[in-house]
Write a protein that holds these residues in place. Structure first.
Motif, short mmCIF file in Angstrom:
data_model
loop_
_atom_site.label_atom_id
_atom_site.label_comp_id
_atom_site.label_asym_id
_atom_site.label_seq_id
_atom_site.Cartn_x
_atom_site.Cartn_y
_atom_site.Cartn_z
N TRP A 64 0.86 -1.17 0.00
CA TRP A 64 0.00 0.00 0.00
C TRP A 64 0.90 1.23 0.00
CZ3 TRP A 64 -0.90 -4.56 2.21
CH2 TRP A 64 -2.18 -5.12 2.10
N TYR A 65 0.38 2.35 -0.50
CA TYR A 65 1.18 3.57 -0.50
C TYR A 65 0.28 4.79 -0.42
CZ TYR A 65 0.17 3.71 -5.57
OH TYR A 65 -0.45 3.74 -6.80
N THR A 66 0.86 5.88 0.08
CA THR A 66 0.17 7.15 0.16
C THR A 66 1.16 8.26 -0.22
OG1 THR A 66 -1.18 8.62 1.54
CG2 THR A 66 0.62 7.46 2.64
N TYR A 67 0.67 9.23 -0.95
CA TYR A 67 1.53 10.34 -1.37
C TYR A 67 1.69 11.33 -0.23
CZ TYR A 67 1.28 8.86 -6.22
OH TYR A 67 1.40 8.14 -7.39
N LYS A 68 2.94 11.71 0.05
CA LYS A 68 3.24 12.79 0.98
C LYS A 68 3.45 14.08 0.20
CE LYS A 68 3.19 10.37 4.68
NZ LYS A 68 2.12 10.57 5.65
N HIS A 69 4.02 13.94 -0.98
CA HIS A 69 4.17 15.06 -1.92
C HIS A 69 4.03 14.49 -3.33
CE1 HIS A 69 5.47 18.76 -3.76
NE2 HIS A 69 6.37 18.09 -4.46
N LYS A 70 2.97 14.90 -4.02
CA LYS A 70 2.69 14.39 -5.36
C LYS A 70 3.04 15.46 -6.39
CE LYS A 70 -0.84 12.24 -8.16
NZ LYS A 70 -1.16 10.85 -8.15
N VAL A 71 3.67 15.03 -7.48
CA VAL A 71 4.04 15.93 -8.56
C VAL A 71 3.02 15.73 -9.68
CG1 VAL A 71 5.79 16.45 -10.30
CG2 VAL A 71 6.48 15.90 -7.97
N GLU A 72 2.36 16.82 -10.06
CA GLU A 72 1.33 16.75 -11.11
C GLU A 72 1.88 17.32 -12.42
OE1 GLU A 72 -1.60 15.37 -10.76
OE2 GLU A 72 -1.63 15.14 -8.58
N ASN A 73 2.73 16.55 -13.07
CA ASN A 73 3.22 16.98 -14.38
C ASN A 73 3.51 15.77 -15.23
OD1 ASN A 73 5.71 16.00 -13.52
ND2 ASN A 73 6.47 18.00 -12.93
N LYS A 125 9.04 2.55 -9.24
CA LYS A 125 8.61 2.70 -10.64
C LYS A 125 7.28 3.44 -10.76
CE LYS A 125 9.51 -1.72 -11.51
NZ LYS A 125 9.63 -2.99 -12.24
N LEU A 126 6.60 3.70 -9.64
CA LEU A 126 5.36 4.48 -9.63
C LEU A 126 5.62 5.97 -9.44
CD1 LEU A 126 3.26 2.24 -7.20
CD2 LEU A 126 3.14 2.27 -9.69
N MET A 127 6.87 6.32 -9.09
CA MET A 127 7.19 7.68 -8.68
C MET A 127 7.68 8.56 -9.83
SD MET A 127 9.12 6.83 -5.07
CE MET A 127 8.98 8.51 -4.43
N LYS A 128 7.59 9.86 -9.58
CA LYS A 128 8.17 10.86 -10.48
C LYS A 128 9.19 11.66 -9.67
CE LYS A 128 4.07 11.12 -13.27
NZ LYS A 128 2.84 11.81 -13.55
N THR A 129 10.11 12.29 -10.37
CA THR A 129 11.13 13.10 -9.70
C THR A 129 10.47 14.15 -8.82
OG1 THR A 129 12.66 12.79 -11.55
CG2 THR A 129 13.13 14.61 -10.07
N GLY A 130 10.93 14.22 -7.56
CA GLY A 130 10.41 15.19 -6.62
C GLY A 130 9.30 14.66 -5.72
N GLU A 131 8.77 13.50 -6.04
CA GLU A 131 7.68 12.95 -5.22
C GLU A 131 8.20 12.28 -3.96
OE1 GLU A 131 3.92 12.06 -8.09
OE2 GLU A 131 5.38 10.42 -7.91
N THR A 132 7.36 12.30 -2.93
CA THR A 132 7.62 11.58 -1.70
C THR A 132 6.40 10.70 -1.42
OG1 THR A 132 8.98 13.37 -0.82
CG2 THR A 132 8.13 11.78 0.77
N ILE A 133 6.66 9.42 -1.25
CA ILE A 133 5.59 8.45 -1.02
C ILE A 133 5.96 7.60 0.19
CG2 ILE A 133 4.37 6.43 -1.94
CD1 ILE A 133 4.74 7.51 -4.74
N THR A 134 4.96 7.31 1.02
CA THR A 134 5.14 6.36 2.11
C THR A 134 4.56 5.03 1.66
OG1 THR A 134 5.11 8.02 3.84
CG2 THR A 134 4.58 5.77 4.50
N PHE A 135 5.39 3.99 1.69
CA PHE A 135 4.98 2.65 1.31
C PHE A 135 4.79 1.82 2.57
CE2 PHE A 135 7.51 4.25 -2.21
CZ PHE A 135 6.71 3.96 -3.31
N VAL A 136 3.72 1.04 2.62
CA VAL A 136 3.49 0.08 3.69
C VAL A 136 3.67 -1.29 3.05
CG1 VAL A 136 1.91 -0.77 5.46
CG2 VAL A 136 1.86 1.65 4.80
N SER A 157 6.45 -6.62 8.80
CA SER A 157 6.02 -5.62 7.83
C SER A 157 6.70 -4.30 8.16
CB SER A 157 4.51 -5.46 7.87
OG SER A 157 3.87 -6.67 7.55
N ILE A 158 6.93 -3.49 7.16
CA ILE A 158 7.63 -2.22 7.37
C ILE A 158 6.91 -1.08 6.65
CG2 ILE A 158 9.92 -3.26 7.69
CD1 ILE A 158 10.52 -2.43 4.74
N LYS A 159 7.27 0.14 7.02
CA LYS A 159 6.88 1.33 6.29
C LYS A 159 8.16 2.01 5.84
CE LYS A 159 3.52 3.93 8.05
NZ LYS A 159 2.74 4.69 9.07
#
Length: 168
Positions: A64-73, A125-136, A157-159
């Motif tokens: 599972w994952y949640t965006y902490k900072h999403k890049v919209e480009n 592979k789901l990320m874009k430059t500048g994004e921050t994602i938390t993965f569970v 399990s880890i985050k």
């Protein structure tokens, strides 16, 4: 002479009374793994339900994952062979730090070309430059039944919060 002739006969090993076939053992192992994975997934689902401040997405790869900072480009996601530069940490499911960003440092990683945490390999592979994602990440996509041999135990399990700095 007779003693010498009969003493050279083949010795047959004793067979177990109730032998378990390798197929039976294999099926038992699969059942145990499925049960363990279900318990881990339920723990993660409960954690996600309690976290009302974030919206989690379940990937088809079992994390599972949640965006902490999403890049919209229109930036490109990393693909096999790209060298990515990331900064990340590893915590347990209760957010207790196991490895901090400072202790892990900046990591350069060749996508799908070198050994790394399985869940993060797919997640990057789901990320874009500048994004921050938390993965569970459940243990079967993290360090599995062996742990990391140091701070992460077996079947844990880890985050991990990952920032993608650069893609080459």
């Amino acid at each position: 002479m007779l003693v010498i002739c009969f003493s050279c006969s083949k010795i047959e090993p004793r067979r177990p009374i109730n032998p378990k076939t390798s197929t039976t053992l294999y099926k038992e192992t699969i059942k145990e793994s499925i049960a363990l994975n279900k318990v881990e997934d339920n723990k993660i689902i409960e954690l996600i339900k309690k976290d009302s401040t974030n919206v989690y997405i379940q990937s088809s790869n079992g994390f599972w994952y949640t965006y902490k900072h999403k890049v919209e480009n229109e930036l490109q996601n990393p693909v096999k062979g790209n060298e990515v530069t990331i900064e990340y940490n590893i915590t347990d499911l209760n957010d207790s730090v196991i490895y901090s960003k400072q202790s892990l440092g900046i990591k350069k990683y060749l996508v799908d070309k070198e050994d790394f945490i399985s869940g993060l390999q797919k997640g990057i592979k789901l990320m874009k430059t500048g994004e921050t994602i938390t993965f569970v990440i459940p243990s079967y996509s993290a360090f599995g039944i062996t742990g990391d041999g140091n701070k992460i135990g077996i079947n844990k399990s880890i985050k991990s919060t990952v920032t993608l700095i650069n893609i080459k």
